[in-house]
Design a protein around this motif. Structure first.
Motif: not given
Length: 503
Positions: A258-283
Protein backbone atom coordinates in the motif's frame (compact mmCIF):
# COMPACT_ATOMS: atom_id res chain seq x y z
CA UNK A 1 2.74 63.57 29.22
CA UNK A 2 -0.37 62.14 30.89
CA UNK A 3 -0.08 58.70 32.45
CA UNK A 4 -1.71 55.91 30.49
CA UNK A 5 -4.70 54.29 32.18
CA UNK A 6 -4.74 50.51 31.80
CA UNK A 7 -8.11 49.07 30.78
CA UNK A 8 -10.01 47.18 33.48
CA UNK A 9 -9.72 43.40 33.55
CA UNK A 10 -12.42 41.62 31.55
CA UNK A 11 -15.31 40.10 33.46
CA UNK A 12 -15.61 36.36 32.84
CA UNK A 13 -19.10 35.38 31.76
CA UNK A 14 -18.67 31.97 33.39
CA UNK A 15 -18.71 29.85 30.20
CA UNK A 16 -15.30 28.80 28.88
CA UNK A 17 -16.27 28.62 25.22
CA UNK A 18 -18.18 31.92 25.37
CA UNK A 19 -15.28 33.72 27.07
CA UNK A 20 -13.08 32.42 24.23
CA UNK A 21 -15.48 33.84 21.63
CA UNK A 22 -15.47 37.21 23.42
CA UNK A 23 -11.70 37.31 23.69
CA UNK A 24 -11.67 36.75 27.45
CA UNK A 25 -14.99 38.08 28.71
CA UNK A 26 -17.04 41.27 28.96
CA UNK A 27 -15.86 44.82 29.49
CA UNK A 28 -16.91 45.46 33.11
CA UNK A 29 -19.27 48.19 34.27
CA UNK A 30 -21.36 48.08 31.09
CA UNK A 31 -24.92 46.98 30.27
CA UNK A 32 -25.39 43.96 27.99
CA UNK A 33 -28.44 42.40 26.37
CA UNK A 34 -28.96 38.63 26.16
CA UNK A 35 -31.89 37.81 23.90
CA UNK A 36 -33.49 34.53 22.95
CA UNK A 37 -36.83 32.76 22.85
CA UNK A 38 -37.93 30.73 25.92
CA UNK A 39 -35.83 27.60 26.37
CA UNK A 40 -32.60 28.89 24.85
CA UNK A 41 -30.75 29.09 28.17
CA UNK A 42 -30.91 32.77 29.15
CA UNK A 43 -31.66 32.11 32.83
CA UNK A 44 -28.90 29.48 33.04
CA UNK A 45 -26.45 31.91 31.43
CA UNK A 46 -27.47 34.69 33.84
CA UNK A 47 -27.07 32.52 36.94
CA UNK A 48 -23.71 31.24 35.69
CA UNK A 49 -22.57 34.83 35.12
CA UNK A 50 -23.35 35.77 38.73
CA UNK A 51 -21.77 32.61 40.15
CA UNK A 52 -18.59 33.26 38.13
CA UNK A 53 -18.46 36.68 39.71
CA UNK A 54 -19.04 35.22 43.17
CA UNK A 55 -16.12 32.83 42.61
CA UNK A 56 -13.95 35.90 41.89
CA UNK A 57 -15.09 37.63 45.09
CA UNK A 58 -17.77 39.82 43.49
CA UNK A 59 -21.30 40.31 44.77
CA UNK A 60 -24.25 39.37 42.57
CA UNK A 61 -27.91 40.39 42.39
CA UNK A 62 -30.55 38.54 40.37
CA UNK A 63 -33.70 40.60 39.77
CA UNK A 64 -36.56 38.40 38.60
CA UNK A 65 -39.72 39.95 37.22
CA UNK A 66 -41.28 36.74 35.92
CA UNK A 67 -39.96 33.66 37.71
CA UNK A 68 -40.18 33.04 41.40
CA UNK A 69 -37.24 32.43 43.72
CA UNK A 70 -38.38 28.82 44.13
CA UNK A 71 -38.23 28.32 40.36
CA UNK A 72 -34.76 29.87 40.16
CA UNK A 73 -33.42 27.65 42.94
CA UNK A 74 -34.92 24.62 41.16
CA UNK A 75 -33.05 25.58 37.97
CA UNK A 76 -29.82 25.96 39.94
CA UNK A 77 -30.33 22.58 41.60
CA UNK A 78 -30.49 20.83 38.22
CA UNK A 79 -27.00 22.18 37.53
CA UNK A 80 -25.61 21.32 40.95
CA UNK A 81 -25.37 24.98 41.94
CA UNK A 82 -26.05 26.72 45.24
CA UNK A 83 -27.44 30.25 45.07
CA UNK A 84 -26.82 31.04 48.73
CA UNK A 85 -24.00 33.44 47.83
CA UNK A 86 -26.30 35.44 45.53
CA UNK A 87 -29.06 37.90 46.37
CA UNK A 88 -32.32 36.94 44.64
CA UNK A 89 -34.77 39.87 44.38
CA UNK A 90 -38.22 38.59 43.46
CA UNK A 91 -40.52 41.24 42.04
CA UNK A 92 -43.49 39.02 41.22
CA UNK A 93 -46.34 40.53 43.25
CA UNK A 94 -47.93 37.86 45.42
CA UNK A 95 -51.10 39.87 45.93
CA UNK A 96 -51.37 41.39 42.48
CA UNK A 97 -54.93 40.19 42.10
CA UNK A 98 -56.22 41.83 45.27
CA UNK A 99 -58.89 44.50 45.15
CA UNK A 100 -56.55 47.06 46.69
CA UNK A 101 -54.31 46.78 43.61
CA UNK A 102 -57.01 48.09 41.32
CA UNK A 103 -56.48 51.65 39.99
CA UNK A 104 -59.29 53.91 38.86
CA UNK A 105 -57.73 57.34 38.24
CA UNK A 106 -54.44 56.26 36.65
CA UNK A 107 -53.65 53.50 34.19
CA UNK A 108 -52.09 50.62 36.18
CA UNK A 109 -49.06 50.44 33.91
CA UNK A 110 -48.10 54.07 34.59
CA UNK A 111 -47.89 53.42 38.31
CA UNK A 112 -46.41 49.91 38.15
CA UNK A 113 -43.63 50.76 35.67
CA UNK A 114 -42.37 53.66 37.74
CA UNK A 115 -42.55 51.62 40.95
CA UNK A 116 -40.73 48.70 39.35
CA UNK A 117 -37.85 50.84 38.09
CA UNK A 118 -37.54 52.62 41.44
CA UNK A 119 -37.57 49.32 43.34
CA UNK A 120 -34.73 47.98 41.16
CA UNK A 121 -32.66 51.12 41.70
CA UNK A 122 -33.29 51.09 45.44
CA UNK A 123 -32.25 47.44 45.69
CA UNK A 124 -29.02 48.10 43.79
CA UNK A 125 -28.20 51.11 46.00
CA UNK A 126 -28.89 49.05 49.13
CA UNK A 127 -26.83 45.98 48.15
CA UNK A 128 -24.17 47.69 45.97
CA UNK A 129 -23.58 44.56 43.85
CA UNK A 130 -20.81 44.20 41.29
CA UNK A 131 -22.90 42.15 38.89
CA UNK A 132 -26.64 42.36 38.19
CA UNK A 133 -28.99 40.24 36.07
CA UNK A 134 -32.49 41.51 35.23
CA UNK A 135 -34.92 38.82 34.06
CA UNK A 136 -36.68 39.83 31.93
CA UNK A 137 -37.35 42.90 29.80
CA UNK A 138 -40.64 41.56 28.47
CA UNK A 139 -42.30 42.56 31.75
CA UNK A 140 -40.98 46.14 31.50
CA UNK A 141 -42.03 46.28 27.85
CA UNK A 142 -45.58 45.28 28.77
CA UNK A 143 -45.74 47.83 31.55
CA UNK A 144 -44.42 50.63 29.32
CA UNK A 145 -47.04 49.99 26.60
CA UNK A 146 -45.38 52.50 24.28
CA UNK A 147 -41.95 52.35 22.63
CA UNK A 148 -41.10 55.89 23.76
CA UNK A 149 -41.73 55.22 27.47
CA UNK A 150 -39.95 51.87 27.18
CA UNK A 151 -36.84 53.42 25.64
CA UNK A 152 -36.77 56.22 28.19
CA UNK A 153 -36.91 53.77 31.09
CA UNK A 154 -34.13 51.58 29.63
CA UNK A 155 -31.98 54.69 29.10
CA UNK A 156 -32.66 55.73 32.68
CA UNK A 157 -31.58 52.28 33.89
CA UNK A 158 -28.43 52.43 31.77
CA UNK A 159 -27.50 55.85 33.16
CA UNK A 160 -28.21 54.68 36.70
CA UNK A 161 -26.01 51.58 36.36
CA UNK A 162 -23.19 53.55 34.73
CA UNK A 163 -22.90 55.67 37.86
CA UNK A 164 -22.87 52.60 40.14
CA UNK A 165 -19.96 50.74 38.43
CA UNK A 166 -22.05 47.62 37.83
CA UNK A 167 -21.82 45.02 35.07
CA UNK A 168 -25.39 44.24 34.00
CA UNK A 169 -26.96 41.47 31.94
CA UNK A 170 -30.53 42.18 30.85
CA UNK A 171 -32.43 39.15 29.57
CA UNK A 172 -35.09 39.45 26.88
CA UNK A 173 -37.35 36.65 25.62
CA UNK A 174 -37.93 38.42 22.26
CA UNK A 175 -41.67 38.67 22.89
CA UNK A 176 -41.74 41.94 20.95
CA UNK A 177 -42.76 41.69 17.32
CA UNK A 178 -39.67 41.73 15.13
CA UNK A 179 -36.18 42.64 16.30
CA UNK A 180 -35.94 45.17 19.10
CA UNK A 181 -33.34 47.41 17.44
CA UNK A 182 -33.93 50.19 19.96
CA UNK A 183 -32.57 47.97 22.69
CA UNK A 184 -29.66 46.90 20.49
CA UNK A 185 -28.58 50.50 20.08
CA UNK A 186 -28.71 51.19 23.83
CA UNK A 187 -26.85 48.10 25.05
CA UNK A 188 -23.04 48.00 25.04
CA UNK A 189 -23.16 44.47 23.66
CA UNK A 190 -25.82 42.06 22.39
CA UNK A 191 -25.74 38.27 22.58
CA UNK A 192 -28.43 36.32 20.69
CA UNK A 193 -29.39 32.71 21.56
CA UNK A 194 -31.38 30.48 19.20
CA UNK A 195 -32.79 26.98 19.08
CA UNK A 196 -34.10 25.05 16.09
CA UNK A 197 -35.81 21.72 15.59
CA UNK A 198 -34.94 19.36 12.76
CA UNK A 199 -37.13 16.60 11.40
CA UNK A 200 -35.46 14.10 13.72
CA UNK A 201 -33.13 14.18 16.72
CA UNK A 202 -32.50 16.66 19.49
CA UNK A 203 -33.00 20.40 19.13
CA UNK A 204 -29.96 22.39 18.07
CA UNK A 205 -28.93 25.50 19.94
CA UNK A 206 -26.56 28.15 18.66
CA UNK A 207 -25.57 31.70 19.54
CA UNK A 208 -23.91 34.66 17.91
CA UNK A 209 -22.57 38.01 19.07
CA UNK A 210 -24.68 40.71 17.43
CA UNK A 211 -22.38 43.49 18.61
CA UNK A 212 -19.76 44.18 21.26
CA UNK A 213 -18.45 47.72 21.38
CA UNK A 214 -14.69 48.19 21.55
CA UNK A 215 -13.91 44.45 21.51
CA UNK A 216 -12.63 41.91 19.02
CA UNK A 217 -14.81 38.81 19.02
CA UNK A 218 -15.27 35.73 16.86
CA UNK A 219 -18.29 36.32 14.64
CA UNK A 220 -20.71 33.84 13.14
CA UNK A 221 -22.83 31.13 14.74
CA UNK A 222 -21.46 28.93 17.50
CA UNK A 223 -23.21 25.74 18.62
CA UNK A 224 -23.96 25.24 22.31
CA UNK A 225 -25.92 22.97 24.60
CA UNK A 226 -27.45 23.20 28.06
CA UNK A 227 -25.90 20.51 30.25
CA UNK A 228 -25.49 19.92 33.96
CA UNK A 229 -23.16 22.65 35.16
CA UNK A 230 -24.40 25.32 32.74
CA UNK A 231 -23.95 26.17 29.10
CA UNK A 232 -21.35 24.41 26.97
CA UNK A 233 -20.39 26.59 24.04
CA UNK A 234 -18.39 25.24 21.11
CA UNK A 235 -16.62 28.12 19.37
CA UNK A 236 -16.59 27.97 15.59
CA UNK A 237 -13.33 26.44 14.43
CA UNK A 238 -11.06 28.98 12.71
CA UNK A 239 -8.06 27.15 11.29
CA UNK A 240 -5.94 30.29 10.88
CA UNK A 241 -5.82 30.69 14.68
CA UNK A 242 -3.97 27.39 15.07
CA UNK A 243 -0.81 25.75 13.81
CA UNK A 244 2.45 24.22 14.98
CA UNK A 245 5.76 22.94 13.63
CA UNK A 246 5.92 19.19 13.02
CA UNK A 247 7.98 16.44 11.41
CA UNK A 248 6.62 15.76 7.91
CA UNK A 249 8.59 12.57 7.21
CA UNK A 250 6.49 9.95 5.41
CA UNK A 251 4.96 7.31 7.70
CA UNK A 252 3.91 3.78 6.81
CA UNK A 253 0.36 2.50 6.40
CA UNK A 254 1.40 -0.86 7.84
CA UNK A 255 1.54 -2.42 4.35
CA UNK A 256 4.62 -2.15 2.13
CA UNK A 257 2.46 -2.73 -0.94
CA UNK A 258 0.00 0.00 0.00
CA UNK A 259 2.93 2.33 0.75
CA UNK A 260 4.26 1.69 -2.74
CA UNK A 261 0.87 2.54 -4.27
CA UNK A 262 0.87 5.84 -2.37
CA UNK A 263 4.40 6.70 -3.47
CA UNK A 264 5.97 6.01 -0.08
CA UNK A 265 3.19 6.16 2.51
CA UNK A 266 1.18 8.78 4.38
CA UNK A 267 2.48 12.29 4.99
CA UNK A 268 1.73 14.06 8.32
CA UNK A 269 -0.43 17.11 7.80
CA UNK A 270 -2.39 15.54 4.93
CA UNK A 271 -5.90 14.08 4.63
CA UNK A 272 -6.50 10.76 2.90
CA UNK A 273 -9.99 10.01 1.60
CA UNK A 274 -11.01 6.33 1.26
CA UNK A 275 -14.05 6.01 -1.01
CA UNK A 276 -15.93 2.91 -2.06
CA UNK A 277 -19.19 0.96 -1.73
CA UNK A 278 -20.33 -0.78 1.45
CA UNK A 279 -18.24 -3.72 2.64
CA UNK A 280 -15.34 -3.19 0.28
CA UNK A 281 -12.78 -2.69 3.06
CA UNK A 282 -12.60 1.05 3.81
CA UNK A 283 -12.88 0.75 7.58
CA UNK A 284 -10.40 -2.13 7.82
CA UNK A 285 -7.91 -0.22 5.69
CA UNK A 286 -8.27 2.87 7.92
CA UNK A 287 -7.87 0.74 11.05
CA UNK A 288 -4.67 -0.80 9.66
CA UNK A 289 -3.19 2.65 8.99
CA UNK A 290 -4.19 3.71 12.51
CA UNK A 291 -2.68 0.58 14.11
CA UNK A 292 0.58 1.31 12.28
CA UNK A 293 0.58 4.75 13.92
CA UNK A 294 -0.14 3.23 17.33
CA UNK A 295 2.74 0.79 16.92
CA UNK A 296 5.03 3.76 16.18
CA UNK A 297 4.02 5.16 19.57
CA UNK A 298 1.67 7.86 18.27
CA UNK A 299 -1.68 8.57 19.87
CA UNK A 300 -4.84 8.27 17.77
CA UNK A 301 -8.54 9.16 17.87
CA UNK A 302 -11.31 7.30 16.04
CA UNK A 303 -14.72 8.95 15.50
CA UNK A 304 -17.23 6.21 14.74
CA UNK A 305 -20.52 7.22 13.15
CA UNK A 306 -21.65 4.18 11.21
CA UNK A 307 -21.45 1.01 13.27
CA UNK A 308 -21.46 -0.15 16.87
CA UNK A 309 -18.18 -0.05 18.76
CA UNK A 310 -18.29 -3.75 19.81
CA UNK A 311 -18.64 -4.72 16.13
CA UNK A 312 -15.58 -2.70 15.16
CA UNK A 313 -13.50 -4.13 18.01
CA UNK A 314 -14.54 -7.71 17.28
CA UNK A 315 -13.84 -7.49 13.56
CA UNK A 316 -10.49 -5.77 14.06
CA UNK A 317 -9.40 -8.41 16.59
CA UNK A 318 -10.32 -11.19 14.13
CA UNK A 319 -7.85 -9.63 11.66
CA UNK A 320 -5.02 -9.56 14.22
CA UNK A 321 -5.55 -5.84 14.90
CA UNK A 322 -6.67 -5.92 18.53
CA UNK A 323 -7.50 -2.35 19.55
CA UNK A 324 -8.45 -3.04 23.18
CA UNK A 325 -4.88 -2.84 24.61
CA UNK A 326 -4.41 0.59 23.04
CA UNK A 327 -7.76 1.74 24.43
CA UNK A 328 -6.89 0.46 27.91
CA UNK A 329 -3.55 2.29 27.87
CA UNK A 330 -5.15 5.54 26.73
CA UNK A 331 -3.13 5.64 23.53
CA UNK A 332 -6.31 5.24 21.44
CA UNK A 333 -9.64 6.92 22.07
CA UNK A 334 -12.67 5.71 20.13
CA UNK A 335 -15.83 7.78 20.32
CA UNK A 336 -19.09 6.41 18.97
CA UNK A 337 -21.19 9.36 17.77
CA UNK A 338 -24.90 9.65 17.16
CA UNK A 339 -25.22 12.36 14.49
CA UNK A 340 -28.84 12.99 15.52
CA UNK A 341 -27.68 14.09 18.97
CA UNK A 342 -24.41 15.92 18.23
CA UNK A 343 -24.15 19.30 16.55
CA UNK A 344 -21.42 19.96 13.97
CA UNK A 345 -19.84 22.50 16.30
CA UNK A 346 -19.60 19.96 19.11
CA UNK A 347 -18.00 17.46 16.72
CA UNK A 348 -15.41 19.99 15.56
CA UNK A 349 -14.66 20.78 19.20
CA UNK A 350 -14.20 17.05 19.93
CA UNK A 351 -11.71 16.73 17.06
CA UNK A 352 -9.79 19.78 18.28
CA UNK A 353 -9.74 18.43 21.85
CA UNK A 354 -8.39 15.09 20.59
CA UNK A 355 -5.46 16.93 18.99
CA UNK A 356 -4.79 19.65 21.56
CA UNK A 357 -5.61 17.89 24.83
CA UNK A 358 -5.02 14.21 24.03
CA UNK A 359 -2.11 14.69 21.61
CA UNK A 360 -3.58 12.56 18.80
CA UNK A 361 -1.35 12.36 15.72
CA UNK A 362 -3.79 10.24 13.68
CA UNK A 363 -7.51 10.97 13.27
CA UNK A 364 -10.07 8.65 11.62
CA UNK A 365 -13.59 9.83 10.74
CA UNK A 366 -15.84 6.88 9.84
CA UNK A 367 -17.77 7.98 7.96
CA UNK A 368 -18.57 11.31 6.34
CA UNK A 369 -21.94 10.03 5.14
CA UNK A 370 -23.38 10.09 8.64
CA UNK A 371 -21.70 13.42 9.36
CA UNK A 372 -23.45 14.81 6.28
CA UNK A 373 -26.82 13.91 7.76
CA UNK A 374 -26.15 16.16 10.76
CA UNK A 375 -25.65 19.20 8.53
CA UNK A 376 -28.43 21.46 7.28
CA UNK A 377 -27.18 21.25 3.71
CA UNK A 378 -24.25 20.17 1.59
CA UNK A 379 -22.68 23.62 1.31
CA UNK A 380 -22.15 23.89 5.06
CA UNK A 381 -20.64 20.40 5.22
CA UNK A 382 -17.97 21.31 2.67
CA UNK A 383 -17.17 24.56 4.50
CA UNK A 384 -16.93 22.79 7.85
CA UNK A 385 -14.76 20.01 6.45
CA UNK A 386 -12.48 22.52 4.72
CA UNK A 387 -11.89 24.36 7.99
CA UNK A 388 -11.39 21.13 9.96
CA UNK A 389 -8.98 19.57 7.46
CA UNK A 390 -7.01 22.81 7.25
CA UNK A 391 -6.75 22.82 11.04
CA UNK A 392 -5.63 19.17 11.16
CA UNK A 393 -3.10 19.83 8.40
CA UNK A 394 -1.59 22.78 10.26
CA UNK A 395 -1.26 20.62 13.35
CA UNK A 396 0.60 17.88 11.42
CA UNK A 397 -2.07 15.23 11.93
CA UNK A 398 -2.52 12.23 9.63
CA UNK A 399 -6.25 12.35 8.78
CA UNK A 400 -8.14 9.37 7.36
CA UNK A 401 -11.65 10.05 6.06
CA UNK A 402 -14.10 7.38 4.92
CA UNK A 403 -16.82 8.13 2.39
CA UNK A 404 -19.31 5.44 1.42
CA UNK A 405 -20.76 5.22 -2.09
CA UNK A 406 -24.31 4.26 -3.00
CA UNK A 407 -24.56 1.02 -4.93
CA UNK A 408 -22.16 -1.87 -5.46
CA UNK A 409 -21.61 -2.13 -9.22
CA UNK A 410 -22.38 0.06 -12.21
CA UNK A 411 -23.62 3.58 -11.50
CA UNK A 412 -22.15 4.37 -8.10
CA UNK A 413 -22.93 7.73 -6.51
CA UNK A 414 -21.71 9.66 -3.48
CA UNK A 415 -23.54 12.11 -1.23
CA UNK A 416 -21.00 14.90 -1.59
CA UNK A 417 -17.75 15.35 -3.48
CA UNK A 418 -14.95 15.96 -0.98
CA UNK A 419 -12.15 14.64 -3.15
CA UNK A 420 -10.82 18.13 -3.91
CA UNK A 421 -10.46 18.83 -0.17
CA UNK A 422 -8.33 15.72 0.37
CA UNK A 423 -4.61 15.51 -0.33
CA UNK A 424 -4.85 11.81 -1.23
CA UNK A 425 -7.81 9.91 -2.67
CA UNK A 426 -7.88 6.10 -2.62
CA UNK A 427 -10.70 4.42 -4.52
CA UNK A 428 -11.89 0.90 -3.68
CA UNK A 429 -14.20 -0.99 -6.06
CA UNK A 430 -15.73 -4.40 -6.58
CA UNK A 431 -15.29 -6.37 -9.79
CA UNK A 432 -16.35 -9.82 -10.95
CA UNK A 433 -14.03 -12.53 -12.28
CA UNK A 434 -14.57 -16.28 -12.69
CA UNK A 435 -17.81 -16.17 -10.72
CA UNK A 436 -16.27 -14.41 -7.69
CA UNK A 437 -16.64 -10.92 -6.28
CA UNK A 438 -13.21 -9.34 -6.00
CA UNK A 439 -11.85 -5.98 -4.89
CA UNK A 440 -9.75 -3.42 -6.75
CA UNK A 441 -7.73 -0.52 -5.34
CA UNK A 442 -6.36 2.55 -7.08
CA UNK A 443 -4.84 5.82 -5.92
CA UNK A 444 -6.63 8.63 -7.76
CA UNK A 445 -4.35 11.42 -6.60
CA UNK A 446 -1.71 12.46 -4.08
CA UNK A 447 -0.46 16.01 -3.64
CA UNK A 448 2.74 15.06 -1.88
CA UNK A 449 4.45 12.46 -4.12
CA UNK A 450 4.36 10.60 -7.42
CA UNK A 451 1.99 7.71 -6.89
CA UNK A 452 1.42 4.52 -8.83
CA UNK A 453 -1.35 4.85 -11.39
CA UNK A 454 -2.15 1.17 -11.82
CA UNK A 455 -5.37 -0.50 -10.71
CA UNK A 456 -4.59 -3.52 -8.57
CA UNK A 457 -6.56 -6.26 -6.90
CA UNK A 458 -6.43 -6.43 -3.13
CA UNK A 459 -7.54 -8.76 -0.38
CA UNK A 460 -7.87 -8.38 3.37
CA UNK A 461 -6.69 -11.30 5.46
CA UNK A 462 -5.12 -11.94 8.86
CA UNK A 463 -1.85 -10.72 7.40
CA UNK A 464 -3.43 -7.34 6.68
CA UNK A 465 -3.85 -5.65 3.32
CA UNK A 466 -2.46 -7.72 0.44
CA UNK A 467 -2.13 -6.02 -2.95
CA UNK A 468 -1.84 -8.06 -6.16
CA UNK A 469 -0.58 -7.40 -9.67
CA UNK A 470 -1.96 -4.62 -11.90
CA UNK A 471 -5.27 -5.56 -13.55
CA UNK A 472 -4.00 -4.96 -17.07
CA UNK A 473 -6.34 -7.57 -18.56
CA UNK A 474 -9.42 -5.67 -17.38
CA UNK A 475 -11.04 -2.63 -18.87
CA UNK A 476 -13.54 -0.40 -17.10
CA UNK A 477 -12.73 -1.27 -13.46
CA UNK A 478 -13.28 2.34 -12.37
CA UNK A 479 -16.68 2.43 -14.05
CA UNK A 480 -17.83 -0.47 -11.90
CA UNK A 481 -18.51 -2.69 -14.96
CA UNK A 482 -15.08 -4.16 -15.86
CA UNK A 483 -14.57 -6.32 -18.93
CA UNK A 484 -12.21 -9.31 -18.69
CA UNK A 485 -9.99 -9.51 -21.78
CA UNK A 486 -7.45 -12.22 -21.00
CA UNK A 487 -6.40 -15.08 -18.78
CA UNK A 488 -6.63 -14.93 -15.01
CA UNK A 489 -2.93 -15.30 -14.32
CA UNK A 490 -2.75 -11.83 -12.78
CA UNK A 491 -5.55 -12.51 -10.30
CA UNK A 492 -4.71 -13.29 -6.69
CA UNK A 493 -5.34 -16.74 -5.25
CA UNK A 494 -8.89 -17.04 -4.02
CA UNK A 495 -9.15 -16.15 -0.35
CA UNK A 496 -12.66 -16.86 0.92
CA UNK A 497 -11.91 -14.98 4.15
CA UNK A 498 -11.49 -11.81 2.15
CA UNK A 499 -15.01 -12.04 0.82
CA UNK A 500 -16.54 -11.12 4.18
CA UNK A 501 -17.67 -7.59 4.74
CA UNK A 502 -14.83 -5.41 6.06
CA UNK A 503 -16.58 -2.03 6.39
Amino acid sequence: MPAQVSPPALASIGVVGLDDILGGGLTPQRMYLVEGTPGTGKTTLGLGFLLAGAAAGETGLYVTLAETEIELRAVAETHGWSLDQLDLFEMVPADGLGEDQEQTLLHPSEVELGETIRDIMAKVDADQPTRVVIDSLSELRLLAQSPIRYRRQILALKHFFSTRRVTVLILDDKSATGSDLQLHSIAHGVLSLEQTLSGFGAQRRRLHVVKMRGMQYRGGFHDFEIARGGLRVYPRLVASEHGTTYDDDVVSTGSDQFDALLGGGLVPGTATLLIGPAGVGKTTMAVQCMVAALKRGDKAAYFLFDERLPTLLKRSASLDMDLQPYIDSGQLKIRAIDPAEMSPGEFANAVRAAVKEDGARAIVIDSLNAYLQSMPNEQFLVLQMHEMLTYLGQEGVVSLLILGLHGVMGDIRQDVDLSYLSDTVVQLRYFEAHGEVRQAISVIKTRTSRHERTIREFQISRDGLEVGEPLREFQGVLTGVPTFSGEGKTLMASNMGSLESHG
